[in-house]
Motif scaffolding. Sequence first.
Motif, PDB file in Angstrom:
ATOM      1  N   SER A 100       8.450  -1.576  10.477  1.00  0.00           N
ATOM      2  CA  SER A 100       7.250  -0.950  11.040  1.00  0.00           C
ATOM      3  C   SER A 100       7.376   0.565  11.094  1.00  0.00           C
ATOM      4  O   SER A 100       6.443   1.293  10.733  1.00  0.00           O
ATOM      5  CB  SER A 100       6.981  -1.513  12.439  1.00  0.00           C
ATOM      6  OG  SER A 100       6.771  -2.894  12.396  1.00  0.00           O
ATOM      7  N   VAL A 101       8.528   1.065  11.546  1.00  0.00           N
ATOM      8  CA  VAL A 101       8.712   2.513  11.654  1.00  0.00           C
ATOM      9  C   VAL A 101       8.739   3.156  10.272  1.00  0.00           C
ATOM     10  O   VAL A 101       8.121   4.206  10.046  1.00  0.00           O
ATOM     11  CB  VAL A 101       9.996   2.837  12.444  1.00  0.00           C
ATOM     12  CG1 VAL A 101      10.279   4.338  12.399  1.00  0.00           C
ATOM     13  CG2 VAL A 101       9.860   2.371  13.885  1.00  0.00           C
ATOM     14  N   VAL A 102       9.430   2.528   9.327  1.00  0.00           N
ATOM     15  CA  VAL A 102       9.480   3.081   7.975  1.00  0.00           C
ATOM     16  C   VAL A 102       8.091   3.103   7.352  1.00  0.00           C
ATOM     17  O   VAL A 102       7.733   4.046   6.630  1.00  0.00           O
ATOM     18  CB  VAL A 102      10.472   2.280   7.104  1.00  0.00           C
ATOM     19  CG1 VAL A 102      10.342   2.659   5.642  1.00  0.00           C
ATOM     20  CG2 VAL A 102      11.903   2.529   7.573  1.00  0.00           C
ATOM     21  N   MET A 103       7.279   2.091   7.627  1.00  0.00           N
ATOM     22  CA  MET A 103       5.938   2.045   7.046  1.00  0.00           C
ATOM     23  C   MET A 103       5.038   3.151   7.587  1.00  0.00           C
ATOM     24  O   MET A 103       4.240   3.725   6.839  1.00  0.00           O
ATOM     25  CB  MET A 103       5.309   0.671   7.286  1.00  0.00           C
ATOM     26  CG  MET A 103       5.893  -0.437   6.445  1.00  0.00           C
ATOM     27  SD  MET A 103       5.038  -2.016   6.637  1.00  0.00           S
ATOM     28  CE  MET A 103       3.495  -1.677   5.802  1.00  0.00           C
ATOM     29  N   ILE A 104       5.149   3.462   8.875  1.00  0.00           N
ATOM     30  CA  ILE A 104       4.253   4.486   9.430  1.00  0.00           C
ATOM     31  C   ILE A 104       4.692   5.901   9.071  1.00  0.00           C
ATOM     32  O   ILE A 104       3.966   6.859   9.361  1.00  0.00           O
ATOM     33  CB  ILE A 104       4.115   4.347  10.962  1.00  0.00           C
ATOM     34  CG1 ILE A 104       5.454   4.551  11.664  1.00  0.00           C
ATOM     35  CG2 ILE A 104       3.495   3.023  11.327  1.00  0.00           C
ATOM     36  CD1 ILE A 104       5.365   4.475  13.182  1.00  0.00           C
ATOM     37  N   PHE A 185      13.422  10.015   5.293  1.00  0.00           N
ATOM     38  CA  PHE A 185      12.547   9.262   4.391  1.00  0.00           C
ATOM     39  C   PHE A 185      11.161   9.897   4.309  1.00  0.00           C
ATOM     40  O   PHE A 185      10.486   9.803   3.275  1.00  0.00           O
ATOM     41  CB  PHE A 185      12.448   7.820   4.882  1.00  0.00           C
ATOM     42  CG  PHE A 185      11.845   6.864   3.904  1.00  0.00           C
ATOM     43  CD1 PHE A 185      12.513   6.521   2.739  1.00  0.00           C
ATOM     44  CD2 PHE A 185      10.608   6.289   4.152  1.00  0.00           C
ATOM     45  CE1 PHE A 185      11.955   5.623   1.838  1.00  0.00           C
ATOM     46  CE2 PHE A 185      10.049   5.392   3.260  1.00  0.00           C
ATOM     47  CZ  PHE A 185      10.723   5.058   2.099  1.00  0.00           C
ATOM     48  N   SER A 186      10.736  10.547   5.370  1.00  0.00           N
ATOM     49  CA  SER A 186       9.401  11.159   5.406  1.00  0.00           C
ATOM     50  C   SER A 186       9.252  12.295   4.402  1.00  0.00           C
ATOM     51  O   SER A 186       8.114  12.671   4.060  1.00  0.00           O
ATOM     52  CB  SER A 186       9.102  11.679   6.818  1.00  0.00           C
ATOM     53  OG  SER A 186       9.048  10.632   7.746  1.00  0.00           O
ATOM     54  N   TRP A 187      10.356  12.863   3.938  1.00  0.00           N
ATOM     55  CA  TRP A 187      10.257  13.925   2.940  1.00  0.00           C
ATOM     56  C   TRP A 187       9.624  13.431   1.648  1.00  0.00           C
ATOM     57  O   TRP A 187       9.045  14.214   0.882  1.00  0.00           O
ATOM     58  CB  TRP A 187      11.626  14.532   2.662  1.00  0.00           C
ATOM     59  CG  TRP A 187      12.105  15.460   3.730  1.00  0.00           C
ATOM     60  CD1 TRP A 187      12.996  15.181   4.720  1.00  0.00           C
ATOM     61  CD2 TRP A 187      11.711  16.822   3.931  1.00  0.00           C
ATOM     62  NE1 TRP A 187      13.177  16.288   5.523  1.00  0.00           N
ATOM     63  CE2 TRP A 187      12.405  17.303   5.056  1.00  0.00           C
ATOM     64  CE3 TRP A 187      10.836  17.681   3.259  1.00  0.00           C
ATOM     65  CZ2 TRP A 187      12.255  18.612   5.534  1.00  0.00           C
ATOM     66  CZ3 TRP A 187      10.681  18.983   3.727  1.00  0.00           C
ATOM     67  CH2 TRP A 187      11.375  19.429   4.851  1.00  0.00           C
ATOM     68  N   ILE A 188       9.728  12.133   1.382  1.00  0.00           N
ATOM     69  CA  ILE A 188       9.046  11.584   0.202  1.00  0.00           C
ATOM     70  C   ILE A 188       7.544  11.774   0.332  1.00  0.00           C
ATOM     71  O   ILE A 188       6.859  12.164  -0.613  1.00  0.00           O
ATOM     72  CB  ILE A 188       9.380  10.090   0.041  1.00  0.00           C
ATOM     73  CG1 ILE A 188      10.882   9.889  -0.146  1.00  0.00           C
ATOM     74  CG2 ILE A 188       8.620   9.484  -1.136  1.00  0.00           C
ATOM     75  CD1 ILE A 188      11.295   8.433  -0.225  1.00  0.00           C
ATOM     76  N   THR A 214      10.039  -2.326   1.689  1.00  0.00           N
ATOM     77  CA  THR A 214      10.150  -2.966   3.008  1.00  0.00           C
ATOM     78  C   THR A 214      10.134  -4.490   2.928  1.00  0.00           C
ATOM     79  O   THR A 214      10.899  -5.162   3.626  1.00  0.00           O
ATOM     80  CB  THR A 214       9.020  -2.483   3.931  1.00  0.00           C
ATOM     81  OG1 THR A 214       7.752  -2.667   3.274  1.00  0.00           O
ATOM     82  CG2 THR A 214       9.195  -1.024   4.289  1.00  0.00           C
ATOM     83  N   PHE A 215       9.286  -5.059   2.064  1.00  0.00           N
ATOM     84  CA  PHE A 215       9.208  -6.511   1.990  1.00  0.00           C
ATOM     85  C   PHE A 215      10.348  -7.111   1.162  1.00  0.00           C
ATOM     86  O   PHE A 215      10.797  -8.222   1.459  1.00  0.00           O
ATOM     87  CB  PHE A 215       7.855  -6.942   1.423  1.00  0.00           C
ATOM     88  CG  PHE A 215       6.752  -6.917   2.443  1.00  0.00           C
ATOM     89  CD1 PHE A 215       6.499  -8.015   3.249  1.00  0.00           C
ATOM     90  CD2 PHE A 215       5.978  -5.778   2.617  1.00  0.00           C
ATOM     91  CE1 PHE A 215       5.488  -7.991   4.202  1.00  0.00           C
ATOM     92  CE2 PHE A 215       4.975  -5.744   3.568  1.00  0.00           C
ATOM     93  CZ  PHE A 215       4.727  -6.849   4.372  1.00  0.00           C
ATOM     94  N   LEU A 242      19.708  -0.205   6.116  1.00  0.00           N
ATOM     95  CA  LEU A 242      19.291   0.280   7.434  1.00  0.00           C
ATOM     96  C   LEU A 242      19.036  -0.881   8.383  1.00  0.00           C
ATOM     97  O   LEU A 242      19.475  -0.844   9.550  1.00  0.00           O
ATOM     98  CB  LEU A 242      18.026   1.136   7.286  1.00  0.00           C
ATOM     99  CG  LEU A 242      17.433   1.668   8.595  1.00  0.00           C
ATOM    100  CD1 LEU A 242      18.407   2.623   9.276  1.00  0.00           C
ATOM    101  CD2 LEU A 242      16.098   2.375   8.334  1.00  0.00           C
ATOM    102  N   ALA A 243      18.316  -1.911   7.921  1.00  0.00           N
ATOM    103  CA  ALA A 243      18.017  -3.057   8.778  1.00  0.00           C
ATOM    104  C   ALA A 243      19.303  -3.744   9.232  1.00  0.00           C
ATOM    105  O   ALA A 243      19.433  -4.129  10.409  1.00  0.00           O
ATOM    106  CB  ALA A 243      17.110  -4.043   8.042  1.00  0.00           C
ATOM    107  N   THR A 244      20.265  -3.885   8.320  1.00  0.00           N
ATOM    108  CA  THR A 244      21.538  -4.514   8.684  1.00  0.00           C
ATOM    109  C   THR A 244      22.278  -3.666   9.714  1.00  0.00           C
ATOM    110  O   THR A 244      22.832  -4.189  10.692  1.00  0.00           O
ATOM    111  CB  THR A 244      22.418  -4.703   7.437  1.00  0.00           C
ATOM    112  OG1 THR A 244      21.726  -5.521   6.492  1.00  0.00           O
ATOM    113  CG2 THR A 244      23.740  -5.364   7.797  1.00  0.00           C
ATOM    114  N   ALA A 245      22.299  -2.357   9.492  1.00  0.00           N
ATOM    115  CA  ALA A 245      23.000  -1.466  10.418  1.00  0.00           C
ATOM    116  C   ALA A 245      22.375  -1.514  11.808  1.00  0.00           C
ATOM    117  O   ALA A 245      23.078  -1.632  12.820  1.00  0.00           O
ATOM    118  CB  ALA A 245      22.988  -0.041   9.878  1.00  0.00           C
TER     119      ALA A 245
END
Length: 284
Positions: A100-104, A185-188, A214-215, A242-245
């Motif tokens: 969710s955070v990565v998507m926004i 990631f937002s720099w993209i 993400t999916f 990231l999700a694993t960490a």
Amino acid sequence: MSTVATKETEDHSFTAPRAEDLAALLVARDRPPRPSALSASLTFGWRAMLKIKHVPEQLFDVTAFPVMMVLMYTYLFGGALAGSVDAYIQFLLPGILVMSVVMITMYTGVAINTDIDKGVFDRFRTLPIWRPAPMVGYLLGDVVRYFIASVVMLTVGVVIGYRPGGGAAGILLGIALLMLFSFSFSWIWTMFGLMLRTEKSVMGVSMMVIFPLTFLSNVFVDPRTMPGWLQAFVNNSPVTHLATAVRELMAGNWPAADIAWSLGWSAAFVLVFGAVTMRLYNRK
């Protein structure tokens, strides 16, 4: 009568200063010190927060959207994949938090593109400040939004049964890693915001990039159940690391390899897309 008029004229007379006097006065004064890179970045970050204050609807994507994601995926897949909601939420919540955070993060590019279209950035480029400050300020302001989304999702998760084994320390470490990754990631999206001409095109291209990342990850299920060719992609995805960490940190473990991968991906995003962003910004 004449004497009174003459006196009033003398009382209200004004002699304009000469241009030479004004120039000498300006030269004699000390110029204010140039703001530091940190000060300028924080100022633009505060500007981003003020925009939220005046348009509170911008918080919808970090409040209602995360709650909807947690509830929908937990109750939709919980029974089928883990046998119960209580069992599945322990695996799902850290992953759905990352997703969710990565998507926004993509809304950063939309906001930048909107400001460019309004001509705001033309003014920013004329200011005697650190060049990347407007971009860094945008991202710092968005980090606050990401933090709000994380708190909202964790609160909902705890209410429906999530119990982090790592306690408060594990939660804080997981959120800190997520905030750092999301900032990088937002720099993209800043690159896309400068490169593309309309906010709709920024949104469209961003979703084409972010949905596969993400999916196609371990957010919902263990990759070991996937075909071999898909496992190769998923296991090397930055979102998977990231999700694993985050999942392991919140569980009370220390996943050194996945933390290192997440930090490495973060550094790569800043170095590559940050450089491209500033090049586009200087030439825009």
